[in-house]
Design an enzyme around this catalytic site. Structure first.
Site, PDB file in Angstrom:
ATOM      1  N   ARG A  59     -11.711  -5.517  -6.364  1.00 24.85           N
ATOM      2  CA  ARG A  59     -10.852  -6.378  -5.967  1.00 24.85           C
ATOM      3  C   ARG A  59     -11.948  -7.420  -4.802  1.00 24.85           C
ATOM      4  NH1 ARG A  59      -6.947  -5.526  -9.356  1.00 24.85           N
ATOM      5  NH2 ARG A  59      -6.628  -3.421  -8.548  1.00 24.85           N
ATOM      6  N   LYS A 102      -9.567   8.094   0.863  1.00 24.53           N
ATOM      7  CA  LYS A 102      -8.474   7.932   0.220  1.00 24.53           C
ATOM      8  C   LYS A 102      -7.860   9.533  -0.182  1.00 24.53           C
ATOM      9  CE  LYS A 102      -6.144   5.417  -3.345  1.00 24.53           C
ATOM     10  NZ  LYS A 102      -5.998   3.203  -3.189  1.00 24.53           N
ATOM     11  N   GLU A 143      -2.924   7.214  -5.843  1.00 23.97           N
ATOM     12  CA  GLU A 143      -2.936   6.712  -7.085  1.00 23.97           C
ATOM     13  C   GLU A 143      -4.110   7.166  -7.895  1.00 23.97           C
ATOM     14  OE1 GLU A 143      -4.408   2.597  -5.088  1.00 23.97           O
ATOM     15  OE2 GLU A 143      -2.475   1.905  -5.564  1.00 23.97           O
ATOM     16  N   LYS A 184      -2.433   0.429   6.124  1.00 26.10           N
ATOM     17  CA  LYS A 184      -2.542  -0.666   6.152  1.00 26.10           C
ATOM     18  C   LYS A 184      -0.708  -1.714   6.488  1.00 26.10           C
ATOM     19  CE  LYS A 184      -3.932  -0.268   1.393  1.00 26.10           C
ATOM     20  NZ  LYS A 184      -3.818  -0.247  -0.443  1.00 26.10           N
ATOM     21  N   ASP A 198       1.892  -2.871   0.265  1.00 22.30           N
ATOM     22  CA  ASP A 198       0.289  -3.060  -0.550  1.00 22.30           C
ATOM     23  C   ASP A 198      -0.074  -4.128   0.069  1.00 22.30           C
ATOM     24  OD1 ASP A 198      -2.272  -2.746  -1.019  1.00 22.30           O
ATOM     25  OD2 ASP A 198      -1.809  -2.039  -3.415  1.00 22.30           O
ATOM     26  N   GLU A 224      -5.282  -1.353   8.979  1.00 20.11           N
ATOM     27  CA  GLU A 224      -6.087  -1.747   7.820  1.00 20.11           C
ATOM     28  C   GLU A 224      -5.092  -2.928   7.301  1.00 20.11           C
ATOM     29  OE1 GLU A 224      -6.648   1.198   4.917  1.00 20.11           O
ATOM     30  OE2 GLU A 224      -6.991  -0.277   3.084  1.00 20.11           O
ATOM     31  N   GLU A 236      -6.870 -10.197  -2.505  1.00 18.32           N
ATOM     32  CA  GLU A 236      -6.160  -9.395  -3.605  1.00 18.32           C
ATOM     33  C   GLU A 236      -5.179 -10.244  -4.110  1.00 18.32           C
ATOM     34  OE1 GLU A 236      -6.202  -5.639  -3.911  1.00 18.32           O
ATOM     35  OE2 GLU A 236      -5.169  -4.902  -5.595  1.00 18.32           O
TER      36      GLU A 236
END
Ligand code: BDP
Length: 692
Positions: free
Chosen positions: A160, A279, A283, A352, A357, A379, A385
């Protein structure tokens, strides 16, 4: 004669190179200021009574560089008794903070820590560059760790990233040190950023090998004199991949020992290593849940390994199990809320800003306010992005402020997200504000020249979240483009309008996650199939013959809104009284429902998409007035990108109104003219965009 020609040539080439305005110098230009002489009188001599250290030396070096650039000389008149600048230690000043005040005709910069002198020096330079130095200038950071997260990979790409390749030249390190590393450190230090995570959260285990630690050490050595500490993202499966263990189970003694040993190795290379960013189980990344353990088990294992060295574990809450019946909005909350109080004291959970997202606009994440016993880090994403990559001008401090000033109400009115983050609501031991970096190898650092303002603004807000977006914009413009009032006013107008403009032509009225699957800068509201349902667009917008939006109410919908304090729910439950910018986040609104604007939902949707495009045109017009007032190079660069933004805005508008029209079944309301392209044209355009 020959000599004269040579001299003239040198002069001309110097002048030409001095005029090359490619954005490289960021906000640290330090060009001569007007009335340099009167400023000189205020900086006749410099005296350091604070001692010596690498960071103090940096402070002196930077003052030297800045004042020499702006005033023509560095303070050197040691005979003078007044008009001097003095560094003086003062234990009363909070860590990293500074106070610059006048005393007996001299300016005294006081700080308790070395970093405080560095930040005070930059504050002084900023004041001279922006031409406003008050009698007392005093500030201290609200958050302990002001951090950039780089999503940079071992092979030199950036996840990104839209500003070229990674700045870290891994192949050349540690032997070759690109001078740019130091320039990067300066830029960060000038904002008060004191920590950087060097690598992608989707982390290669390779970063924890001796091979890479030697490279990381080389960077850490460059950053240290600028007060910056290095962190690394880790891959949770490292014990298996690197250590060849049979498992990476956090409760397995051999695994725990492996992490202790590896952590010790890291500290041999980098004694002031900051800690790990993780993380996990997100994902497709490995994590403790593979072994039936939870996030606290994973985080605590690492926390134990790093605790003897004083390091931190920053564990990300960006997790969302694929649950076809669930709502991604609440997944992280459901996984983390029950773990509150179970994390060791050197663990911080990084959340976040919003529940999905990094969308162009999100309500604040419901975890803020829900974890009184676990320090939460913010965050933000600085890299754009979902906000138009590097072709769109979007001033993100507006968005950051919207989140930071949102009230969670957890301890009564005024329990803002900012106050959760800075620890004042729950007395957190650790405080962190992180931003996913937008820097890269591009000459101007950030791809879009104006995105420099986002790096700048993030850093300033991480330092002091009470600064307003107006203040930040003004500071940045004056340092980047000079103090001409008309120029400042024009650019400020553009910056401050830009976020809302972007939201209008992409995701108005609380629409979210309707971007292209592979092209996050473009529209694909028709996306209905993906590897997971919550990676589609229809999952979020829920358009049907009745209306549009995701009903998350407790009365009629899936009840997700109940994750918020009742006072917050109150704000967002009534479509007639709420801020329409959040409408589709919580309501499925009938196409013909009259909104508080007097227009129906369908009319309002069209209005915002069409108006958004008009607003881009207004930004273009406004920018065009700067021709001749700023240098041509930067003028043309931004002009070109605004034209690209206009093209993209038209794509968003046409794709979205044509697609939603298939549900609303109503004409485009006048005075708007229906797109000349068809929905099929738009689908084909997006299909082609996604070809490799
Ligand atoms: C998503 C990005 C993906 C990141 C992920 C994350 O598309 O590249 O890895 O966030 O934050 O938005 O982990």
């Amino acid at each position: 004669m020959k000599k004269n020609i040579l001299f003239t040539w040198i002069l001309i080439s110097w002048a030409v190179s001095a005029m090359a305005e490619d954005g490289y110098r960021l906000w640290l230009r330090f060009d001569p200021v007007p009335q340099a002489e009167s400023w000189q009188k205020q900086f006749q001599f410099f005296k350091n009574e604070a001692g010596s250290s690498p960071i103090l030396q940096t402070a002196e070096k930077e003052l030297h560089r800045g004042l020499r650039g702006m005033l023509g000389r560095f303070p050197q008149n040691q005979a003078a008794k007044q008009g001097g600048l003095v560094f003086r230690r003062n234990k009363q000043i909070p860590a990293d903070g500074y106070k610059i005040s006048l005393s007996q005709g001299n300016r005294i910069l006081e700080a308790s820590t070395d970093r405080g002198f560095l930040y005070g020096s930059y504050a002084l330079l900023r004041a001279v560059q922006t031409q406003s130095l008050p009698a007392t200038l005093e500030s201290a950071p609200k958050v302990r760790w002001r951090m950039l997260n780089h999503w940079d990979n071992v092979l030199g790409t950036i996840e990104r990233g839209y500003a070229g390749a990674s700045m870290w030249k891994w192949y050349e390190l540690p032997e070759t040190i690109d001078p740019r590393y130091e320039e990067y450190a300066r830029a960060n230090a000038s904002l008060g950023i004191n920590a950087v995570v060097l690598n992608n959260v989707n982390a290669s285990p390779r970063f924890l090998t001796a091979e890479y630690l030697a490279k990381v050490k080389a960077l850490a050595d460059v950053f240290r004199p600028y007060g910056i500490q290095v962190f690394l993202s880790l891959n949770f499966a490292s014990p298996k991949v690197l250590g060849k263990l049979k498992t990476s189970d956090p409760l397995d003694p051999a695994v725990r020992q492996w992490w202790k040993d590896r952590t010790e190795l890291i500290y041999q290379y980098i004694p002031d290593f900051g800690g790990y960013l993780v993380k996990a189980n997100s994902e497709g990344e490995p994590g403790p849940q593979e072994y039936g353990r939870n996030h606290a088990d994973g985080a605590n294992m690492l926390a134990e390994a790093i605790q003897p060295f004083g390091g931190l574990v920053i564990w990300r809450a960006f997790v969302y199990a694929a649950d076809p019946k669930g709502d991604r909005f609440r997944e992280a909350y459901h996984e983390f809320k029950p773990l509150d109080g179970q994390f060791l004291s050197n663990v911080i959970v990084q959340v976040k800003n919003g529940p999905i997202d990094f969308m162009p606009r999100e309500p604040f994440h419901p975890l803020f306010g829900a974890m009184p016993k676990t320090p939460l880090a913010m965050e933000f994403q600085i890299t754009q992005e979902y906000l138009g990559f590097s072709t769109n001008l979007v001033f993100l401090p507006s968005m950051y402020k919207e989140v930071l000033t949102s009230d969670t109400y957890v301890q009564g009115p005024g329990s803002t997200v900012a106050k959760i983050i800075d620890g004042s609501v729950h007395s957190y031991q650790h405080t962190v504000m992180a931003g996913v970096a937008n820097t890269g190898s591009d000459r101007n650092w950030t791809g879009h020249l104006m995105s420099q303002a986002n790096w700048y603004g993030f850093g300033r807000l991480a330092w002091d979240h009470t600064l307003t977006e107006e203040q930040i914009a003004q500071e940045w413009i004056k340092q980047t483009f000079g103090t001409d009032l008309a120029v400042v006013k024009t650019i400020q107008g553009i910056l401050l309008a830009s976020h809302e403009v972007y939201v209008n032509f992409t995701n108005p009225l609380g629409l979210h996650h309707i971007m292209g699957e592979g092209i996050h800068f473009g529209p694909q509201p028709w996306l209905e199939k993906s590897a997971r349902p919550d990676w589609t667009s229809i999952y979020y917008h829920r358009a049907d013959s009745i209306g549009l939006g995701f009903d998350r109410l407790t009365t009629s919908g899936n009840g997700t809104i109940a994750l918020y304090h009742p006072k917050v729910q109150e704000k967002w439950s009534n479509p007639d009284q709420m801020d329409l910018r959040y409408l589709n986040w919580f309501h499925h609104t009938p196409w013909n429902k009259k909104l508080s604007t007097g227009r129906t939902l369908w009319e309002e949707l069209c209005y915002r998409y069409y108006h958004g495009v008009e607003e881009v045109e207004a930004l273009q017009k406004s920018w065009n007035t700067l021709e001749g007032k700023i240098d041509q190079e930067r003028f043309l660069d931004v002009k070109g990108r605004l034209a690209a933004q206009h093209r993209e805005a038209l794509n968003w508008r046409d794709a979205c109104v044509l697609y939603f029209q298939t549900y609303a079944k109503q004409p485009i309301p006048s005075p708007w003219v229906p797109p000349t392209r068809t929905l099929e044209d738009m689908k084909e355009l997006v299909r082609i965009y996604q070809l490799r």
